[in-house]
Motif scaffolding. Sequence first.
Motif: not given
Length: 406
Positions: A222-237
């Motif tokens: 991943i090079t795009d800073p708006d793309m999470p590397h982990s789903i756990f970067e999303i609240e509630g995941a």
Amino acid sequence: MLKINNNFAKLPANYLFVEIANRVKKYQDSHPDAEIIKLGIGDVTRPLPKAVVDAMKRAADEMGNASSFRGYGPEAGYLFLKEAIAKNDFQSRGVDISPDEIFVSDGAKSDTGSIGDILGIDNVVAVCDPVYPVYVDTNVMAGRAGEYIEGKGFSKIVYMPCRKENHFLPELPTQQVDMIYLCFPNNPTGMGIDRENLKKWVDYALDNQSLILYDAAYEAFITDPDMPHSIFEIEGAKKCAIEFRSFSKTAGFTGVRCAYSVIPKELVFDGVSLNKLWDRRQSTKMNGVSYPVQRAAEAVYSEEGKRGVRENIEYYQNNAKIMLDGLAKAGFEVYGGTNSPYVWMKVPDGLTSWEFFDLLLEKANVVGTPGSGFGSCGEGYFRLTTFNTKENTQKAVERIVKTFAK
């Protein structure tokens, strides 16, 4: 009389990449002098970083000494590796994952295929189309898929079309589904997903009490800073997702075998902890990954190891640029590649993806993967990997352009 698991009889005769290998072997046997460039299976070509090799050697030496010899290790992985993973892959990104939520294994393929062991047979499964075949095939084996319908897939699986019109991203199901397989950056299309779109899936899973099975094997690209590397970067995941990671593409471990799955302790369904269920499953069905391999994986997180890994990733990213630029300049439609080691190209008009495979092998001596092997929505497309050498990548692009460009 002994009875077999008849679900296996519902599968295609060969696993996709076995079928490709068989076709290539048949061609190679009849054309022994052909110089075939393989851009099909996602196997790396760069050597392991020196820090990784040195760590493996030291660990092997320990195994030859009575005072430092180790027998069976912890089934879920040695604490030294799980602590390194938690610190570097999650805590460094502000994600609170603890070592006892990490389960070390021999591969993300194994884990994504085996996770169904702890999940009910009546769960409704949703997959992207096109899709990495393991997600579908292992649910067929387990009996969740129903019957195969030509041109439509398996009757009980919910297919989520990923087409050019929706930027090769799946749309939320309109019916209740229980197990949702997502892979980002995606295999095979090479497309990534941003935080806003991934949050929609987490919200859907929370609202519907569904489980997301999130394959993040290619996050290092991943090079795009708006793309999470982990789903756990999303609240509630942490209440609705399991994440699968691999050292195969990140650090070149395809022949070494090491990966891990993250099952948060917050992941509880019907009062049952999936973390505890997976721990029970793993301790019953496997004895863990070897000590030298886990020491090698730990070295991936050393400063020298990180440099070596980044150099290899950048090498493959440059191959992707060579591929994207060369094919696009020649008039081919190409996608992916910028956040992924896979390039997804549209095959020339009038050809199916398998017809293109055969012609590409015969006329250009280049191997890729037919899109239809990943599902009906993959028809008309072709996957190329960036894991070969720079020289072979350039040569393959030149051959494809020379043979098929308009």
